[in-house]
Design a protein around this motif. Structure first.
Motif, mmCIF file in Angstrom:
data_model
loop_
_atom_site.group_PDB
_atom_site.id
_atom_site.type_symbol
_atom_site.label_atom_id
_atom_site.label_comp_id
_atom_site.label_asym_id
_atom_site.label_seq_id
_atom_site.Cartn_x
_atom_site.Cartn_y
_atom_site.Cartn_z
ATOM 1 N N GLN A 265 0.835 -1.073 -0.068
ATOM 2 C CA GLN A 265 0.137 0.032 -0.065
ATOM 3 C C GLN A 265 0.929 1.362 0.092
ATOM 4 N N TYR A 266 2.152 1.131 0.121
ATOM 5 C CA TYR A 266 3.029 2.099 0.434
ATOM 6 C C TYR A 266 3.926 2.575 -0.856
ATOM 7 N N LEU A 267 3.733 1.540 -1.795
ATOM 8 C CA LEU A 267 4.561 1.530 -3.186
ATOM 9 C C LEU A 267 3.719 1.366 -4.269
ATOM 10 N N PRO A 268 4.203 2.124 -5.348
ATOM 11 C CA PRO A 268 3.685 1.845 -6.753
ATOM 12 C C PRO A 268 3.781 0.521 -7.325
ATOM 13 N N PRO A 269 2.997 0.107 -7.991
ATOM 14 C CA PRO A 269 3.079 -1.396 -8.586
ATOM 15 C C PRO A 269 4.921 -1.566 -9.207
ATOM 16 N N THR A 270 5.067 -0.377 -9.901
ATOM 17 C CA THR A 270 6.501 -0.605 -10.611
ATOM 18 C C THR A 270 7.618 -0.827 -9.617
ATOM 19 N N TYR A 271 7.357 -0.404 -8.189
ATOM 20 C CA TYR A 271 8.680 -0.421 -7.259
ATOM 21 C C TYR A 271 8.490 -1.976 -6.596
ATOM 22 N N LEU A 272 7.337 -2.808 -6.973
ATOM 23 C CA LEU A 272 7.277 -4.060 -6.403
ATOM 24 C C LEU A 272 7.759 -5.031 -7.154
ATOM 25 N N GLN A 273 9.238 -5.083 -7.493
ATOM 26 C CA GLN A 273 9.922 -5.889 -8.225
ATOM 27 C C GLN A 273 10.993 -6.374 -7.497
ATOM 28 N N SER A 274 11.665 -7.457 -7.714
ATOM 29 C CA SER A 274 12.715 -8.022 -7.131
ATOM 30 C C SER A 274 12.486 -7.845 -5.490
ATOM 31 N N LEU A 275 11.362 -8.160 -5.106
ATOM 32 C CA LEU A 275 11.241 -7.884 -3.657
ATOM 33 C C LEU A 275 10.788 -9.492 -3.045
ATOM 34 N N PHE A 276 11.353 -9.882 -1.982
ATOM 35 C CA PHE A 276 10.758 -11.280 -1.436
ATOM 36 C C PHE A 276 10.694 -11.049 0.094
ATOM 37 N N TYR A 277 9.592 -11.788 0.614
ATOM 38 C CA TYR A 277 9.555 -11.904 2.034
ATOM 39 C C TYR A 277 8.983 -13.034 2.507
ATOM 40 N N THR A 278 9.142 -13.316 4.147
ATOM 41 C CA THR A 278 8.529 -14.448 4.485
ATOM 42 C C THR A 278 7.469 -14.264 5.355
ATOM 43 N N GLU A 279 6.539 -15.454 5.158
ATOM 44 C CA GLU A 279 5.295 -15.476 6.114
ATOM 45 C C GLU A 279 5.087 -16.884 6.606
ATOM 46 N N ALA A 280 4.116 -16.903 7.435
ATOM 47 C CA ALA A 280 3.758 -18.162 8.398
ATOM 48 C C ALA A 280 2.912 -18.942 7.624
ATOM 49 N N TYR A 281 2.452 -18.640 6.625
ATOM 50 C CA TYR A 281 1.320 -19.277 5.820
ATOM 51 C C TYR A 281 1.393 -19.174 4.585
ATOM 52 N N GLY A 282 1.036 -19.780 3.611
ATOM 53 C CA GLY A 282 0.821 -19.786 2.289
ATOM 54 C C GLY A 282 -0.148 -20.856 1.544
ATOM 55 N N ASN A 283 -0.874 -20.571 0.689
ATOM 56 C CA ASN A 283 -1.584 -21.848 -0.031
ATOM 57 C C ASN A 283 -0.664 -22.474 -1.270
ATOM 58 N N ASP A 284 -0.037 -23.527 -0.903
ATOM 59 C CA ASP A 284 0.950 -24.205 -1.861
ATOM 60 C C ASP A 284 -0.142 -25.337 -2.620
ATOM 61 N N PRO A 285 -0.432 -24.940 -3.875
ATOM 62 C CA PRO A 285 -1.426 -25.862 -4.616
ATOM 63 C C PRO A 285 -0.863 -27.191 -4.807
ATOM 64 N N THR A 286 0.539 -27.451 -4.746
ATOM 65 C CA THR A 286 1.137 -28.697 -5.015
ATOM 66 C C THR A 286 1.069 -29.596 -3.749
#
Length: 383
Positions: A265-286
């Motif tokens: 919410q603080y960045l324009p879409p063009t700045y959301l490149q080459s960004l990676f972060y950790t989370e406690a949960y994600g839905n892995d379809p595999t």
């Protein structure tokens, strides 16, 4: 005084009612498996409380559809902790008095200490999704671990280790600038764990000890492959904006603190490149177990599951597994069985109980078309 024959049966009626009530109560207890849930049911409760409750409710639905636990129906007892320490203590006491096999909650870490004391006194196992920065929750006065408390949230150190593994093994980066907030235990713990990795060279800077001007100058002049920023979304966004406006696009790494206030919410879409972060949960379809949970949750509630829903769901399933393994609903037996669970197929991935900490994979997210997108999973174990 001698009672007439007509009056004697009348005197027996209260006794019969009491005995019948006790029989009904005993039958209800022995015919079901009870799990207590400590929740803040007030209007001020965070949405996370509701999501955890929904995950718990879904787990109960699935188990009861399959015949319950060892042939006994699962009964969820929701107990209002009122969002305060005394309420947390009372909720735990009520769970024990109502013969719960275990207690889930509280979600607020401030309520955990009085809840844990009840668990110790009552031999009541407690699974808490509350974020705890240490691997084991301990008594603040004695430093002795609470033997009956199992922490389920991914720790900051686990996030740091998982991101370090991803950075080294998948991104092939080895020279990392680390910017963290020294006044935040979560930020500090993640930064320290990340920097402790042997196969990377790291340079750490506390954003509160260095001025913004110094940090920005270092970002422009230092030699590094990537930047690790276990900061809040707003804090990280200010540095990312500076880099992008300066024409620099290095890989920037973060933690679940980014989603605490929504980095995007603080960045324009063009700045959301080459960004990676950790989370406690994600839905892995595999991953079959996780996909089944995500689909059932969406079908029931019409929203996507989050880490709180997954934590509640997995807590119920782990307790159910412990009851099956022990063949008992006695809390002390459930506690012992919980400690032995390994590689259980949980909603948040293969789950293992290590000591009194419940661990599962960390999820690596990036951004796709302006929205968070799951990219990878990493082990939280020390590399």
């Amino acid at each position: 005084m001698v009672l007439s024959g007509k009056k004697r049966p009348l005197l027996l009626i209260p006794v019969i009612i009491i005995l019948f009530t006790l029989w009904v109560h005993y039958t209800r207890i022995t015919s079901s498996v009870r799990i207590g849930v400590s929740l803040n049911l007030s209007e001020t409760a965070a949405p996370a409380e509701l999501h955890m409750e929904q995950g718990i409710e879904l787990a109960a639905d699935i188990l009861n559809e399959k015949g319950g636990i060892n042939g006994r129906r699962l009964e969820i007892m929701t107990l209002d902790n009122k969002g305060n320490e005394k309420g947390g203590e009372i909720a735990a006491e009520n769970a024990a008095l109502r013969h719960a096999a275990a207690l889930i909650g509280p979600l607020d870490s401030k309520l955990l200490s009085p809840t844990a004391i009840v668990g110790e006194n009552r031999d009541l196992p407690i699974i808490t999704p509350a974020h705890v920065d240490t691997d084991m929750w301990t008594d603040t006065c004695t430093g002795i671990p609470y033997n009956y408390v199992f922490t389920a949230a991914l720790t900051s150190a686990e996030e740091g280790r998982a991101m370090a593994a991803f950075t080294s093994q998948k991104l092939h980066k080895s020279r990392i600038l680390v910017i963290y907030a020294g006044d935040s235990p979560r930020s500090t713990a993640a930064a320290e764990a990340f920097s402790a990795t042997d196969n990377m060279e790291t340079f750490s800077m506390d954003m509160h000890q260095h001025g913004t001007a110094d940090l920005c100058e270092y970002l422009l002049t230092a030699s590094y492959d990537a930047v690790y920023m276990p900061l809040t979304g707003r804090q990280a966004a200010s540095f990312i904006t500076f880099l992008r406006q300066a024409g620099r696009s290095p890989v920037v790494l973060g933690s679940s603190l980014w989603s605490y206030d929504g980095l995007e919410q603080y960045l324009p879409p063009t700045y959301l490149q080459s960004l990676f972060y950790t989370e406690a949960y994600g839905n892995d379809p595999t991953y079959e177990a996780g996909e089944e949970f995500a689909e059932r949750y969406y079908a029931k509630y019409g929203i996507s599951a989050d880490s709180y829903a997954a934590s509640g769901f997995d807590a119920v399933m782990l307790i159910a597994e412990a009851v099956k393994l022990s063949g008992s609903t006695a809390p002390e037996n459930v506690h012992k069985a919980l400690s032995s669970i390994s590689d259980y197929a949980g909603a948040a991935g293969p789950t293992t109980v290590q000591g009194r900490h419940i661990t599962h994979p960390a999820f690596i997210f990036t951004f796709w078309q302006g929205s968070p997108a799951l990219l990878d999973t990493q082990s939280p174990y020390k590399q």
